[in-house]
Motif scaffolding. Structure first.
Motif, PDB file in Angstrom:
ATOM      1  N   ASN A 398      33.193 -55.707 -44.076  1.00  0.00           N
ATOM      2  CA  ASN A 398      34.363 -54.858 -43.866  1.00  0.00           C
ATOM      3  C   ASN A 398      34.204 -53.517 -44.564  1.00  0.00           C
ATOM      4  N   GLU A 399      33.714 -53.559 -45.786  1.00  0.00           N
ATOM      5  CA  GLU A 399      33.544 -52.345 -46.586  1.00  0.00           C
ATOM      6  C   GLU A 399      32.536 -51.397 -45.943  1.00  0.00           C
ATOM      7  N   ILE A 400      31.391 -51.945 -45.511  1.00  0.00           N
ATOM      8  CA  ILE A 400      30.333 -51.107 -44.938  1.00  0.00           C
ATOM      9  C   ILE A 400      30.758 -50.514 -43.594  1.00  0.00           C
ATOM     10  N   VAL A 401      31.295 -51.351 -42.708  1.00  0.00           N
ATOM     11  CA  VAL A 401      31.679 -50.886 -41.378  1.00  0.00           C
ATOM     12  C   VAL A 401      32.759 -49.817 -41.477  1.00  0.00           C
ATOM     13  N   LEU A 402      33.747 -50.024 -42.342  1.00  0.00           N
ATOM     14  CA  LEU A 402      34.805 -49.029 -42.503  1.00  0.00           C
ATOM     15  C   LEU A 402      34.233 -47.712 -43.006  1.00  0.00           C
ATOM     16  N   THR A 403      33.334 -47.773 -43.978  1.00  0.00           N
ATOM     17  CA  THR A 403      32.746 -46.549 -44.536  1.00  0.00           C
ATOM     18  C   THR A 403      31.982 -45.759 -43.480  1.00  0.00           C
ATOM     19  N   ILE A 404      31.174 -46.469 -42.684  1.00  0.00           N
ATOM     20  CA  ILE A 404      30.386 -45.782 -41.654  1.00  0.00           C
ATOM     21  C   ILE A 404      31.281 -45.187 -40.580  1.00  0.00           C
ATOM     22  N   ILE A 405      32.315 -45.930 -40.183  1.00  0.00           N
ATOM     23  CA  ILE A 405      33.254 -45.388 -39.182  1.00  0.00           C
ATOM     24  C   ILE A 405      33.921 -44.133 -39.721  1.00  0.00           C
ATOM     25  N   GLN A 406      34.335 -44.137 -40.976  1.00  0.00           N
ATOM     26  CA  GLN A 406      34.954 -42.952 -41.576  1.00  0.00           C
ATOM     27  C   GLN A 406      33.996 -41.763 -41.561  1.00  0.00           C
ATOM     28  N   GLN A 407      32.705 -42.030 -41.796  1.00  0.00           N
ATOM     29  CA  GLN A 407      31.717 -40.945 -41.737  1.00  0.00           C
ATOM     30  C   GLN A 407      31.649 -40.344 -40.332  1.00  0.00           C
ATOM     31  N   TYR A 408      31.639 -41.208 -39.341  1.00  0.00           N
ATOM     32  CA  TYR A 408      31.582 -40.712 -37.971  1.00  0.00           C
ATOM     33  C   TYR A 408      32.863 -39.994 -37.564  1.00  0.00           C
ATOM     34  N   VAL A 409      33.974 -40.451 -38.076  1.00  0.00           N
ATOM     35  CA  VAL A 409      35.234 -39.761 -37.805  1.00  0.00           C
ATOM     36  C   VAL A 409      35.168 -38.337 -38.352  1.00  0.00           C
ATOM     37  N   ASN A 410      34.639 -38.162 -39.568  1.00  0.00           N
ATOM     38  CA  ASN A 410      34.501 -36.823 -40.159  1.00  0.00           C
ATOM     39  C   ASN A 410      33.576 -35.944 -39.323  1.00  0.00           C
ATOM     40  N   ILE A 411      32.477 -36.552 -38.826  1.00  0.00           N
ATOM     41  CA  ILE A 411      31.565 -35.795 -37.968  1.00  0.00           C
ATOM     42  C   ILE A 411      32.270 -35.361 -36.683  1.00  0.00           C
ATOM     43  N   ALA A 412      33.061 -36.279 -36.103  1.00  0.00           N
ATOM     44  CA  ALA A 412      33.784 -35.967 -34.867  1.00  0.00           C
ATOM     45  C   ALA A 412      34.775 -34.834 -35.082  1.00  0.00           C
ATOM     46  N   VAL A 413      35.455 -34.832 -36.224  1.00  0.00           N
ATOM     47  CA  VAL A 413      36.424 -33.773 -36.530  1.00  0.00           C
ATOM     48  C   VAL A 413      35.724 -32.425 -36.644  1.00  0.00           C
ATOM     49  N   GLU A 414      34.577 -32.398 -37.323  1.00  0.00           N
ATOM     50  CA  GLU A 414      33.827 -31.148 -37.466  1.00  0.00           C
ATOM     51  C   GLU A 414      33.316 -30.670 -36.113  1.00  0.00           C
ATOM     52  N   MET A 415      32.798 -31.598 -35.319  1.00  0.00           N
ATOM     53  CA  MET A 415      32.333 -31.238 -33.978  1.00  0.00           C
ATOM     54  C   MET A 415      33.473 -30.691 -33.130  1.00  0.00           C
ATOM     55  N   ASP A 416      34.644 -31.276 -33.269  1.00  0.00           N
ATOM     56  CA  ASP A 416      35.804 -30.838 -32.499  1.00  0.00           C
ATOM     57  C   ASP A 416      36.152 -29.385 -32.802  1.00  0.00           C
TER      58      ASP A 416
END
Length: 579
Positions: A398-416
């Protein structure tokens, strides 16, 4: 009396008769296997022929008339034939009259057994009018070789007709004509063409509700409970209430059993709801054995686009994706919470595999000092001691998957942000800005209406509103959502036409940025973002996300429009090593 000393149909085996003591059973039968002979073999015509015979034979009284209309003669599992044979065995009937041998039966072996063994032992007088057979007045007529020949020919006729009917039905199926006896729930037969299906809006609304709930993560068990709580009639009860034909075998329990998980599951997997005709799923074993058996799915007869769809293909595919994952569904009550699913690892079932053998990881757990611990372990190792354990703790996952998803969310926001800058500097943005604002406005309204609609059920359960109010508001909300969907669709067409050269929306960016504030994982998040999680034997995990192509496309667009090099700094995380 010693029957063995006499010919089977010697008149001496019959008890001494007085006039008008023959208690006659008249048997009439007709089925579709009779083909072009349907007029000459009609029930009415059979009765007329037998009545004319009885007028000339005053020593026979009618005990009862036994009619099987719509039943094959290739077996003797017919309601009134069963009743007739019981009356013969109990001596209520001692004479049987049929128009001809084919009306009695078309199964050579069974027909012969009754005529040559059963009836003589029961001292039954058998009369076949058109075949000039009378076992009492003319015993030789039963021993004539033509009787056996006619039975064989009747059997072969049934075989031939059965083959022709099957070929005819398959031809209709291949043309996309509906040949089912009853229309699929949600549809009805077109009054102008009984081989065509049209939508029954009253039932179709419930079909849409079922697909929508399952697509949104509601289990089949809970869908069933909600439908029954609301008193929504199951398909059989609905057809009965409307005076429509239905399977007679289902009638007895239909009004009491309500919806079942099996019914819901069959509906969710039925491709006919997207407008494709799917038939030929079963076939009878033979013309004598009427039992239906399933055939392989690749042999189904499918014709696309034969009728109006109730469910759009995107929703249907989403539903099938849940099934293809062998998704675990809790079958208890709704008290099993999202927190329970997270802590036990249930949210990952169907989405986590052993990286080495490719088998699904199995959820397991144990207790220590009264505290429950959960982990995944390789299914091959657990069942056959093949492969290796690949054990992985749920809390760590749970800890790892949540952390990686949060990283991708940040990337998506920057790309947006970068993509928005590109769009704003494009001339087409000025042309389409009005359309975008209108679409956004309708989407916001639609979201609000959808929330109101989703809250209705709980309001009903909490007795805030009555059942009538529930259906009234639900109808209003559904109509408004349909209206908004139509407007949004039209505006999107206009936007596409006016914005053909503009930078399009990116699915990776749009989906991941929706989760900017994510702090807890849920089953819906896993289904939306992740294709598969692989557990390595060295203690690492590899996450395969959805939208990988869209991710690369976004990078290519940004690099092409801004001359920035993002490929070296931003990439899909392939593997995370757990130390």
């Amino acid at each position: 009396m010693n029957l063995g000393r006499h010919s089977k149909y010697d008149t001496s085996i019959f008890s001494t008769k007085k006039s008008n003591v023959w208690k006659c059973g008249i048997y009439l039968r007709l089925s579709r296997e009779d083909g072009d002979k349907i007029e000459s073999d009609s029930i009415i015509n059979q009765r007329k022929i037998i009545d004319r015979y009885l007028e000339k034979n005053q020593d026979i009284d009618i005990y009862d008339i036994y009619t099987d209309d719509g039943y094959t003669g290739t077996n003797f599992n017919r309601p009134n034939m069963t009743r007739l044979l019981e009356d013969i065995k109990t001596r209520k009937v001692n004479c049987l009259i049929v128009k001809d041998l084919s009306r009695f039966g078309r199964n050579y072996h069974e027909t012969g057994r009754y005529l040559e063994v059963v009836f003589p032992l029961l001292q039954l007088r058998f009369i076949s009018v058109n075949d000039n057979i009378d076992s009492y007045k003319n015993p030789q007529s039963m021993k004539n070789s033509s009787v056996s020949f006619k039975n064989v020919m009747n059997d072969e006729y049934a075989r031939d007709i059965s083959s022709k009917i099957r070929s005819s039905f398959n031809a209709k199926r291949k043309r996309g004509e509906y040949i089912g006896t009853y229309a699929l729930y949600g549809y009805e037969k077109d009054p102008q063409d009984r081989h065509k299906l049209i939508i029954n809006e009253e039932a179709a609304e419930n079909v849409r509700l079922i697909f929508q709930m399952f697509a949104n993560g509601v289990s089949i068990y809970n869908i069933t409970q909600q439908l029954n709580d609301l008193g929504i009639q199951n398909p059989t009860s609905y057809r009965l209430s409307k005076g429509l034909k239905t399977n007679q075998k289902l009638i007895f329990d239909s009004e009491y059993s309500g919806w079942s998980t099996q019914t819901i599951r069959r509906m969710l997997k039925n491709r006919m709801y997207v407008g494709d005709m799917v038939q030929g799923k079963t076939q009878t074993i033979s013309h004598k054995v009427r039992k239906s058996v399933p055939i392989p799915q690749e042999n189904f007869i499918i014709k696309e686009g034969t009728h109006e769809a109730i469910i759009d293909k995107a929703t249907f595919e989403k539903v099938q994706a849940r099934f293809s994952r062998d998704t675990w569904q809790h079958k208890g009550t709704v008290k099993f919470t999202a927190k329970d699913e997270l802590e036990t690892g249930a949210i990952y079932v169907g989405y986590i595999k052993c990286a080495d053998c490719g088998r699904a990881m199995q959820k397991n757990g144990y207790k220590k000092n009264g505290i429950s611990f959960y982990y995944f372990i390789c299914g091959s190792y657990l069942q056959w001691k093949q492969c290796t354990r690949h054990a992985f703790r749920v809390n760590k996952l749970n800890e790892i998957v949540l952390t990686i998803i949060q990283q991708y969310v940040n990337i998506a926001v920057e790309m947006d942000k970068l993509l928005q800058d590109i769009k704003e500097n494009s001339p087409t943005e000025l042309i389409s800005s009005r359309l975008k604002r209108e679409i956004k406005s309708y989407e916001i309204e639609r979201e609000k209406v959808l929330i109101f609609q989703n809250d209705l059920y709980m309001d009903f359960k909490n007795e805030i509103i009555t059942k009538d109010q529930y259906f009234h508001f639900k109808k209003q909300y559904s109509e408004r959502i349909t209206e908004l969907d139509s407007k949004i669709s039209q505006l999107n067409i206009e936007l596409t036409q006016s914005n053909s050269d503009a930078v399009t929306e990116n699915s990776f960016v749009e989906v991941f940025k929706k989760h900017q504030n994510i702090t807890v994982l849920t089953r819906n998040v896993i289904e939306e973002l992740i294709n598969m999680i692989y557990v390595e034997k060295d203690g690492g995990i590899r996450i395969e996300f959805n939208f990988k192509d869209a991710f690369k496309e976004a990078i290519e667009i940004i690099e092409a429009k801004t001359n920035k090099n993002l490929s070296d700094n931003i990439h899909f995380i392939e593997k995370v090593k757990v130390v």
